[in-house]
Design a protein around this motif. Structure first.
Motif, short mmCIF file in Angstrom:
data_model
loop_
_atom_site.label_atom_id
_atom_site.label_comp_id
_atom_site.label_asym_id
_atom_site.label_seq_id
_atom_site.Cartn_x
_atom_site.Cartn_y
_atom_site.Cartn_z
N VAL A 277 6.52 -14.94 36.48
CA VAL A 277 5.69 -16.14 36.63
C VAL A 277 6.52 -17.40 36.42
CG1 VAL A 277 3.77 -17.44 35.65
CG2 VAL A 277 3.54 -14.98 36.01
N ALA A 278 7.45 -17.33 35.46
CA ALA A 278 8.29 -18.49 35.14
C ALA A 278 9.46 -18.65 36.09
CB ALA A 278 8.80 -18.36 33.70
N GLY A 279 9.61 -17.71 37.03
CA GLY A 279 10.70 -17.80 37.99
C GLY A 279 12.03 -17.28 37.50
N ARG A 280 12.02 -16.59 36.36
CA ARG A 280 13.27 -16.07 35.80
C ARG A 280 13.61 -14.66 36.29
NH1 ARG A 280 10.89 -18.61 31.19
NH2 ARG A 280 10.01 -16.59 30.53
N LEU A 281 12.65 -14.02 36.94
CA LEU A 281 12.86 -12.65 37.39
C LEU A 281 12.16 -12.46 38.73
CD1 LEU A 281 14.32 -10.25 36.06
CD2 LEU A 281 12.12 -9.51 35.13
N ARG A 282 12.89 -11.90 39.67
CA ARG A 282 12.34 -11.68 41.01
C ARG A 282 12.44 -10.20 41.37
NH1 ARG A 282 14.85 -11.42 46.11
NH2 ARG A 282 16.84 -12.22 45.29
N PRO A 283 11.29 -9.54 41.53
CA PRO A 283 11.37 -8.14 41.95
C PRO A 283 11.82 -8.04 43.40
CG PRO A 283 9.09 -8.85 41.95
CD PRO A 283 9.90 -9.99 41.37
N VAL A 284 12.66 -7.08 43.66
CA VAL A 284 13.10 -6.81 45.03
C VAL A 284 12.25 -5.65 45.56
CG1 VAL A 284 15.00 -6.05 46.50
CG2 VAL A 284 15.44 -7.60 44.56
N ILE A 285 11.41 -5.93 46.52
CA ILE A 285 10.59 -4.89 47.14
C ILE A 285 11.22 -4.60 48.50
CG2 ILE A 285 8.29 -4.22 47.93
CD1 ILE A 285 7.18 -6.29 45.93
N GLY A 286 11.94 -3.51 48.56
CA GLY A 286 12.70 -3.22 49.76
C GLY A 286 11.90 -2.59 50.87
N GLN A 287 10.83 -1.85 50.52
CA GLN A 287 10.08 -1.13 51.53
C GLN A 287 8.70 -0.73 50.98
OE1 GLN A 287 13.57 0.06 50.99
NE2 GLN A 287 12.70 0.38 48.96
N THR A 288 7.73 -0.66 51.88
CA THR A 288 6.40 -0.17 51.56
C THR A 288 6.03 0.92 52.56
OG1 THR A 288 5.32 -1.85 52.93
CG2 THR A 288 5.65 -2.39 50.59
N TYR A 289 5.22 1.86 52.11
CA TYR A 289 4.77 2.97 52.95
C TYR A 289 3.26 3.14 52.78
CZ TYR A 289 9.63 4.61 53.44
OH TYR A 289 10.97 4.71 53.72
N PRO A 290 2.56 3.53 53.84
CA PRO A 290 1.17 3.91 53.68
C PRO A 290 1.08 5.22 52.89
CG PRO A 290 1.87 4.39 55.91
CD PRO A 290 3.01 3.66 55.24
N LEU A 291 -0.07 5.45 52.29
CA LEU A 291 -0.26 6.64 51.48
C LEU A 291 0.10 7.91 52.24
CD1 LEU A 291 -1.42 7.30 48.61
CD2 LEU A 291 -3.59 7.77 49.74
N ALA A 292 -0.25 7.97 53.52
CA ALA A 292 0.00 9.17 54.32
C ALA A 292 1.48 9.47 54.48
CB ALA A 292 -0.65 9.02 55.69
N ARG A 293 2.34 8.49 54.19
CA ARG A 293 3.78 8.69 54.34
C ARG A 293 4.50 8.75 52.99
NH1 ARG A 293 6.54 4.56 57.94
NH2 ARG A 293 8.26 6.05 57.65
#
Length: 314
Positions: A277-293
């Motif tokens: 929230v404070a901008g000190r940490l940024r998660p890297v989300i490289g990929q998302t998958y639907p539940l079926a995958r």
């Protein structure tokens, strides 16, 4: 509801989507309509039957971290929690589903200014990174090696160590992850698929070696990482993504861990969310998958073909 059900141990193909009965929250529990479910590397090991805590009973629905809206509460839970958007652990099972039950004490209200997607990405990896960073007690100017620096936990450790004033060397597999690691603040990147990479790490420090290693990989990579330490350097050993723990020698000082209760672990997750929230940490989300995958997601993680966090979307 639809859920990923695992009826035997084995390869990713054992993860199959099934129609199952909707769960109901028991006393002290909430029912969450899952919008995102996190995947950890440990879950791929558990699926294969080689997890660090043995084999859990089957059949089971994998998944230990979810985010979504509370749609029902069990007895003894504040009715006002219904309708709230939360992130929560699930006690180790049940997350890869459209609905998941969680202990109401583990549910964390989504902080203002943070997306649910980012909050789920930070739930498990964020608390791990915060706890290991705290354990390390980094001093400004130290050289710090972060293994798996493009992964979920590693990418956060790069940021936390850099914010502490360290000179960070990020190590990962392949030449294509260097740009990401540099964007997180690392002073240098090393590809640990190359022979002699640990010598490159030592050369980067001017030949002295690093002061600290964050080892979440174990096995051969972990041993090579510890070889890049200066004599008397310290190691935070927190994972075994390779399948085996690193065995340090006498020249390495392993920073001891401490047993933590549920409240302390939850507080670490909240701290990670606060940093974001404070901008000190940024998660890297490289990929998302639907539940079926879900099986494809596990394949990609095991093939080291992912960066940052991998999420499922029911």
């Amino acid at each position: 509801m639809r859920a990923v059900v695992m009826e035997r141990f084995g390869g990713p193909e054992v993860l199959r989507v099934r129609e199952v009965e909707d769960p109901e929250p028991g006393p002290g529990q909430v029912l969450v309509a899952v919008e995102y479910a996190g995947i950890t590397f440990v879950e791929t090991q558990v699926r294969a039957g080689s997890g660090p805590w043995g084999r859990p009973p089957l059949p089971r629905i994998p998944g230990n971290g979810v985010g979504g809206r509370v749609v029902a509460v069990g007895s003894g839970v504040d009715p006002g929690l219904a309708g709230a958007t939360v992130v929560s652990t699930t006690g180790g099972t049940g997350g890869y589903a459209e609905l998941a039950v969680a202990d109401a004490r583990e549910a964390i209200a989504l902080p203002a200014g943070l997306s649910l997607r980012d909050a789920v990405a930070l739930l498990a990896d964020g608390r791990t990174a915060v706890l290991q960073h705290r354990r390390a007690r980094i001093e400004p100017g130290e050289w710090v090696l972060v293994e798996a620096a493009a992964g979920g936990v590693g990418s956060l450790l790069v940021q936390l160590a850099t914010a502490s004033g360290a000179e960070v060397i990020g190590a990962a597999r392949g030449p294509d992850k260097g740009e990401l690691v540099a964007s997180l603040g690392a002073a240098a990147y090393v590809d640990y698929s190359l022979p002699g990479w640990e010598r490159t790490v030592a050369e980067t420090t001017g030949g002295e070696g690093v002061d600290l290693v964050f080892d979440g990989v174990g096995g051969r990579i972990g041993a090579q990482g510890l070889a890049a330490l200066r004599t008397g350097g310290r190691a935070v050993i927190y994972g075994m993504a390779s399948g085996s723990w690193t065995e340090p020698d006498d020249r390495v000082r392993v920073v001891p861990g401490t047993a933590l209760g549920a409240a302390e672990i939850r507080a670490a997750a909240q701290e990670a969310l606060g940093h974001a929230v404070a901008g000190r940490l940024r998660p890297v989300i490289g990929q998302t998958y639907p539940l079926a995958r879900a099986a494809d997601a596990h394949r990609a993680i095991e093939a080291r073909a992912t960066t940052g966090k991998t999420l499922l979307i029911p």
